[in-house]
Design an enzyme around this catalytic site. Structure first.
Site, PDB file in Angstrom:
ATOM      1  N   ASN A 137      21.931  48.979  32.255  1.00 29.27           N
ATOM      2  CA  ASN A 137      22.176  47.546  32.301  1.00 29.27           C
ATOM      3  C   ASN A 137      23.528  47.294  32.948  1.00 29.27           C
ATOM      4  O   ASN A 137      24.562  47.296  32.298  1.00 29.27           O
ATOM      5  CB  ASN A 137      22.138  46.959  30.885  1.00 29.27           C
ATOM      6  CG  ASN A 137      22.160  45.444  30.879  1.00 29.27           C
ATOM      7  OD1 ASN A 137      22.326  44.818  31.911  1.00 29.27           O
ATOM      8  ND2 ASN A 137      21.985  44.859  29.707  1.00 29.27           N
ATOM      9  N   ASN A 142      22.184  38.824  33.345  1.00 33.20           N
ATOM     10  CA  ASN A 142      20.840  38.481  33.824  1.00 33.20           C
ATOM     11  C   ASN A 142      19.733  39.023  32.922  1.00 33.20           C
ATOM     12  O   ASN A 142      18.564  39.051  33.315  1.00 33.20           O
ATOM     13  CB  ASN A 142      20.639  38.957  35.271  1.00 33.20           C
ATOM     14  CG  ASN A 142      20.667  40.477  35.411  1.00 33.20           C
ATOM     15  OD1 ASN A 142      20.563  41.217  34.433  1.00 33.20           O
ATOM     16  ND2 ASN A 142      20.810  40.960  36.635  1.00 33.20           N
ATOM     17  N   ASP A 143      20.087  39.435  31.701  1.00 30.29           N
ATOM     18  CA  ASP A 143      19.065  40.007  30.809  1.00 30.29           C
ATOM     19  C   ASP A 143      17.953  39.004  30.512  1.00 30.29           C
ATOM     20  O   ASP A 143      16.774  39.357  30.447  1.00 30.29           O
ATOM     21  CB  ASP A 143      19.700  40.473  29.504  1.00 30.29           C
ATOM     22  CG  ASP A 143      20.583  41.694  29.692  1.00 30.29           C
ATOM     23  OD1 ASP A 143      20.691  42.173  30.838  1.00 30.29           O
ATOM     24  OD2 ASP A 143      21.165  42.167  28.697  1.00 30.29           O
ATOM     25  N   GLY A 162      16.816  44.994  29.746  1.00 28.48           N
ATOM     26  CA  GLY A 162      17.986  44.540  30.476  1.00 28.48           C
ATOM     27  C   GLY A 162      18.459  45.426  31.608  1.00 28.48           C
ATOM     28  O   GLY A 162      19.431  45.086  32.295  1.00 28.48           O
ATOM     29  N   ASP A 164      18.771  46.951  35.298  1.00 28.34           N
ATOM     30  CA  ASP A 164      18.710  46.152  36.517  1.00 28.34           C
ATOM     31  C   ASP A 164      19.190  46.949  37.729  1.00 28.34           C
ATOM     32  O   ASP A 164      19.555  48.131  37.617  1.00 28.34           O
ATOM     33  CB  ASP A 164      19.526  44.872  36.353  1.00 28.34           C
ATOM     34  CG  ASP A 164      20.927  45.114  35.802  1.00 28.34           C
ATOM     35  OD1 ASP A 164      21.477  46.206  36.039  1.00 28.34           O
ATOM     36  OD2 ASP A 164      21.473  44.222  35.128  1.00 28.34           O
ATOM     37  N   ASP A 329       0.655  52.015  44.426  1.00 28.93           N
ATOM     38  CA  ASP A 329       0.057  52.036  43.099  1.00 28.93           C
ATOM     39  C   ASP A 329      -1.468  51.911  43.159  1.00 28.93           C
ATOM     40  O   ASP A 329      -2.009  51.223  44.025  1.00 28.93           O
ATOM     41  CB  ASP A 329       0.640  50.862  42.301  1.00 28.93           C
ATOM     42  CG  ASP A 329       0.110  50.793  40.890  1.00 28.93           C
ATOM     43  OD1 ASP A 329       0.410  51.711  40.105  1.00 28.93           O
ATOM     44  OD2 ASP A 329      -0.595  49.817  40.561  1.00 28.93           O
ATOM     45  N   GLU A 358      -1.213  56.823  44.794  1.00 29.20           N
ATOM     46  CA  GLU A 358      -1.595  57.255  43.442  1.00 29.20           C
ATOM     47  C   GLU A 358      -3.112  57.223  43.306  1.00 29.20           C
ATOM     48  O   GLU A 358      -3.708  56.163  43.230  1.00 29.20           O
ATOM     49  CB  GLU A 358      -0.966  56.325  42.395  1.00 29.20           C
ATOM     50  CG  GLU A 358      -1.372  56.686  40.967  1.00 29.20           C
ATOM     51  CD  GLU A 358      -1.199  55.533  39.989  1.00 29.20           C
ATOM     52  OE1 GLU A 358      -0.941  55.803  38.804  1.00 29.20           O
ATOM     53  OE2 GLU A 358      -1.352  54.354  40.391  1.00 29.20           O
TER      54      GLU A 358
END
Length: 619
Positions: A137, A142-143, A162, A164, A329, A358
């Site tokens: 964090n 910005n959490d 949190g 980032d 993905d 994947e």
């Protein structure tokens, strides 16, 4: 009276188009001069915008096509960008009945010199996978962000914690010091979902970084800072689905934009149906067109506007952020022809770029179907340079715990590697022992540090590009059975006040320090050892719980310098006769320990310690 009535009716008919209009979305918001992809389809969204006609009066830029769908709130405008167009603002006017009812600035940018020739990752690299929300964090401010549905709840394993982009940037030196040369964060784009938004795979805006992670500019800064430390940035791209909170879901661009008519219908996960010559068409459609969960609407890439949007979005992020690679993905769940077109568009634009898909199957025939160069009986032409090696992943975890026997012990792994003949380029596969969707290997091995180190030695020395999962260097464990929020645990030291700090090496238990030092030594050695990048691989059938193979120059009959890997999975030391490994090993040969540099005089036998890897450099 009739005249007045006719005038009123005419006014109401014309008024919606003649009045000022608002463009709510125009994507992509910019492009670059000199791209091979020089015909850019702009998605324009706004109430009644389909009633207008777009116009550009700008040298080097021209509207060459305009298409409309069954939704009057969308226009699809194809713009041609000439190779000599000047960078700068490109005003677009939207006209109706001879009047300009809306304007919007688009933009052309200059490319970074050499952008098209950027180098992607290959077997000389090692990838460090992180879940950004759980790594560090760097900006507590910005959490939680006003206007986004989910706030931080660090006590909840499935909530946002949190982490980032600022946290990633702060610890790039740590990642580099471990010997890793590529950073793969799970998706960092906006996930404005009410729950479980931390993982990033339910994207609600494909052109916007989640504000709880940072800003778009921060991704560029991350790539730039990483590059300065010899680390490339690999972006996690999702082509199969979006999040249910995406703004499209409030106003679908077309009735067929989402599979299932926009309503949830679960995928059957029957990935073999793509190649199975006996598969029922309904089962094949049930795989590709079904949704993962109600929160992830499944995109219909057979719609040409969907396909172009996704292709351009990928190209945009590569160019904008300065990426060195893409991990795609849920490869295979999307439309097969689209996947071929998408990968070809990327590799046409960036010939030396790297992408890995994947395909979560233990069957190498299923995985090989998607790799570039594979001649498929069904006619599918793949363009993906690499795939995740799930078959070896599954076989390795099985082999570490399977009892000894003629088909036990190392045999599943030995025989799985023998299937490399199915792949056009097995050396481009990405190998891994764990990722963000599996239990951690240390938990799988019930805390057996010796076997864990054996597996890490295999990861670092087998063919392909190794991928390592953050925190495992300090033995983050989690449950033995998969539980996503727990296995994606917080990195110790990533938050102020943490009792232990993996980055500083403080507060760690002795076993954690040992594991961290081992990973640092192992991958630093791998980084400086070309034989582990492109050397041939010759392996010997396992015996007495020991699996031996060599990475070498020359041929197996006449090898040059080599690396010998001997992996013992048993509880006791094993004395290995060396005559079997001629001509790699000769009596009286002097070898050197790969990690400690100690000289070793080889005789007739070699003792491999219990649950340990012996790594030797041979002349």
């Amino acid at each position: 009276m009739r005249f007045l009535l006719a005038c009123c009716l005419l006014w109401f008919a014309v008024a919606p188009a003649a009045r000022a209009a608002v463009v709510d979305h125009l994507e992509p918001g910019n492009w670059w001069v000199g791209m091979r992809h020089d015909r850019v389809e702009l998605m324009v969204h706004g109430a009644g915008i389909a009633r207008t006609t777009p116009r550009i009066d700008r040298a080097g830029v021209a509207v060459v096509d305009v298409q409309r769908t069954d939704n009057p709130n969308y226009l699809f405008v194809t713009v041609h960008v000439a190779v000599d167009a000047a960078p700068g603002a490109v005003p677009i006017a939207f006209e109706a009945d001879g009047r300009t009812v809306a304007t919007r600035d688009w933009r052309l940018d200059a490319r970074v010199p050499g952008s098209a020739q950027r180098r992607g990752f290959d077997a000389a690299d090692a990838i460090y996978l992180v879940v950004p929300d759980r790594f560090a964090n760097g900006d507590p401010g910005n959490d939680s962000v006003a206007g986004l549905r989910e706030a931080a709840r660090r006590a909840d394993p499935d909530g946002r914690h949190g982490g980032d982009i600022a946290g990633l940037r702060r610890h790039l030196d740590y990642i580099a010091a471990l010997g890793f040369t590529q950073l793969w964060p799970t998706p960092m784009l906006e996930n404005d979902q009410p729950r479980h938004s931390y993982h990033g795979y339910a994207i609600t805006d494909l052109y916007r970084v989640d504000p709880r992670m940072g800003r778009n500019e921060d991704v560029r800064a991350l790539a730039r800072d990483a590059r300065a430390r010899g680390i490339g940035l690999v972006m996690d791209v999702v082509l199969n689905h979006i999040g249910s909170g995406h703004w499209w879901m409030r106003d679908l661009p077309a009735k067929d934009w989402i599979n299932g008519g926009g309503k949830f219908s679960p995928t059957n996960h029957r990935r073999t149906t793509i190649q199975d010559p006996h598969a029922a068409p309904a089962d094949r459609a049930g795989f590709t067109d079904g949704w993962f969960v109600p929160a992830m609407p499944d995109l219909n890439q057979r719609n040409p506007h969907v396909a172009r949007y996704l292709i351009q979005n990928t190209l945009w992020w590569i160019e904008y952020a300065g990426l060195s690679g893409i991990r795609e993905d849920t490869f295979g769940y999307a439309d097969s022809q689209f996947l071929s077109d998408w990968a070809k568009a990327v590799t046409d634009e960036y010939p030396h770029f790297s992408m890995v898909g994947e395909e979560w199957s233990p069957n190498p025939a299923v995985v090989a179907h998607w790799q570039r160069g594979k001649a498929n009986p069904d006619g599918h032409v793949p363009h993906m340079p690499s795939m995740m090696d799930f078959p070896v992943h599954v076989a390795l975890r099985d082999a570490l715990l399977r009892p000894e026997g003629w088909d036990g012990g190392w045999m599943p792994l030995y025989e799985m590697l023998a299937n490399d003949f199915l792949y056009p380029d097995p050396g481009r596969l990405v190998v891994f022992t764990e990722n963000h969707d599996t239990s951690r290997l240390f938990a799988h091995l019930d805390g057996d540090l010796g076997l864990w180190k054996v597996a890490m030695a295999y990861l670092a020395t087998v063919r392909g590009t190794p991928q390592f999962f953050y925190g495992s260097e300090v033995l983050l464990r989690g449950p033995r059975e998969r539980s996503d929020g727990l296995l994606r645990a917080d990195m110790p030291g990533g938050w102020a006040g943490d009792a232990a700090d993996a980055f500083a090496g403080s507060g760690l238990a002795a076993a954690q320090r040992e594991a961290q030092a081992y990973i640092r030594a192992l991958f630093t050695w791998r980084k400086r050892t070309p034989l582990l990048h492109d050397g041939a691989l010759t392996h010997y059938a396992p015996a007495d719980g020991v699996y031996v193979y060599f990475r070498h120059t020359g041929t197996a009959a006449a090898p040059g310098p080599s690396v010998m890997v001997a992996l013992n999975r048993t509880d006791a030391p094993v004395t290995v006769p060396l005559a079997r490994f001629a001509p790699f090993v000769r009596t009286g040969m002097r070898a050197r320990g790969a990690l400690d540099g100690a000289e070793v005089d080889l005789g007739d036998t070699l003792v491999v310690p219990a649950k340990a890897a012996t790594l030797l450099e041979l002349p």
